[in-house]
Design a protein around this motif. Sequence first.
Motif, PDB file in Angstrom:
ATOM      1  N   MET A 155     -10.572   5.818 -29.859  1.00  0.00           N
ATOM      2  CA  MET A 155     -11.423   6.676 -30.169  1.00  0.00           C
ATOM      3  C   MET A 155     -12.154   6.363 -31.446  1.00  0.00           C
ATOM      4  N   GLN A 156     -11.117   6.038 -32.658  1.00  0.00           N
ATOM      5  CA  GLN A 156     -11.768   5.618 -33.832  1.00  0.00           C
ATOM      6  C   GLN A 156     -12.686   4.563 -33.871  1.00  0.00           C
ATOM      7  N   ALA A 181      -4.868  16.742 -26.625  1.00  0.00           N
ATOM      8  CA  ALA A 181      -6.276  17.064 -26.478  1.00  0.00           C
ATOM      9  C   ALA A 181      -7.034  17.302 -27.786  1.00  0.00           C
ATOM     10  N   ASP A 182      -6.737  16.078 -28.541  1.00  0.00           N
ATOM     11  CA  ASP A 182      -7.227  15.863 -29.862  1.00  0.00           C
ATOM     12  C   ASP A 182      -8.488  15.412 -30.101  1.00  0.00           C
ATOM     13  N   ASP A 183      -9.373  15.977 -30.933  1.00  0.00           N
ATOM     14  CA  ASP A 183     -10.720  15.682 -31.153  1.00  0.00           C
ATOM     15  C   ASP A 183     -10.984  14.985 -32.327  1.00  0.00           C
ATOM     16  N   LEU A 184     -11.819  13.956 -32.555  1.00  0.00           N
ATOM     17  CA  LEU A 184     -12.070  13.122 -33.717  1.00  0.00           C
ATOM     18  C   LEU A 184     -13.456  13.497 -34.074  1.00  0.00           C
ATOM     19  N   LEU A 185     -13.471  13.862 -35.338  1.00  0.00           N
ATOM     20  CA  LEU A 185     -14.771  13.734 -36.328  1.00  0.00           C
ATOM     21  C   LEU A 185     -14.996  12.682 -37.209  1.00  0.00           C
ATOM     22  N   TYR A 186     -16.075  12.048 -37.076  1.00  0.00           N
ATOM     23  CA  TYR A 186     -16.323  10.811 -37.854  1.00  0.00           C
ATOM     24  C   TYR A 186     -17.852  10.865 -38.605  1.00  0.00           C
ATOM     25  N   GLU A 190     -15.231   8.787 -42.426  1.00  0.00           N
ATOM     26  CA  GLU A 190     -14.204   9.191 -42.730  1.00  0.00           C
ATOM     27  C   GLU A 190     -13.850   9.798 -41.237  1.00  0.00           C
ATOM     28  N   PHE A 191     -12.537   9.864 -41.098  1.00  0.00           N
ATOM     29  CA  PHE A 191     -11.889  10.373 -39.648  1.00  0.00           C
ATOM     30  C   PHE A 191     -11.378  11.451 -40.201  1.00  0.00           C
TER      31      PHE A 191
END
Length: 259
Positions: A155-156, A181-186, A190-191
Amino acid sequence: MKKVLSIAGSDCSGGAGIQADIKTITAHKMYAMSVITALTAQNTLGVKGVLETQPEFVGLQLDCIMTDIFPDSVKIGMVSSPDIIRVIAEKLVEYKPNHIVLDPVMISTSGSRLLSEEAMESLLTELMPQATLITPNIPEAEAISGVRITDKEDMQTAAVKIAQIYSGNILIKGGHLAVAADDLLYIDGEFTWFSGERIDNPNTHGTGCTLSSSIACHLATGADMKTSIQLAKNYLTGALKNDLNLGKGSGPLNHMYDL
């Protein structure tokens, strides 16, 4: 009262699209408006047919809203043709609304491609640059980035790839992950991870629409991006835990669970 506009397709069964967005916005005690890009004949068992709105009429709907009840934020969902995408992009440039959340509806839950190559190109090059935040799920993030995603590290990698063509905020939703069910904000290199428990509920029709609309609602209040995402994720979790069970397939959420 804060005002939120949804630009999306209609779901006659009420679980996703415009109907899910209006319910979500109303549950947040805000004023909901809609620009309908398509009529769909669908239910919890799947989509049976799609009738697109004429691009000129999409533009006319946007003109009517933007010149009268100007929205505090905008959520964009199903946009299925290059001409519709182009009209929306042109109107967003003309009226310059704040806080545009784009849920890039490209691939169905069953894995079917919903956009032609031409429409996807228009989405990426004309509409996506207007967005404050994009919220692809894992199959959509794979389609945009070209990266195969099987875990959080992938995902990263995909987020970094997407950032090469889109300079805004990227939220990759992790609902398709096997164990979480983790969400990733970029944002700007920055993660930020938003952890989420996997809820044992097969009724997930409209979850993507609901999350993006909830984020748009919180952004309308002036909340920052991370706070808006966390509050929206909390809302979606509550709707899933409510265990509404309607229909013969993947049923809708109870958007009003907290009222």
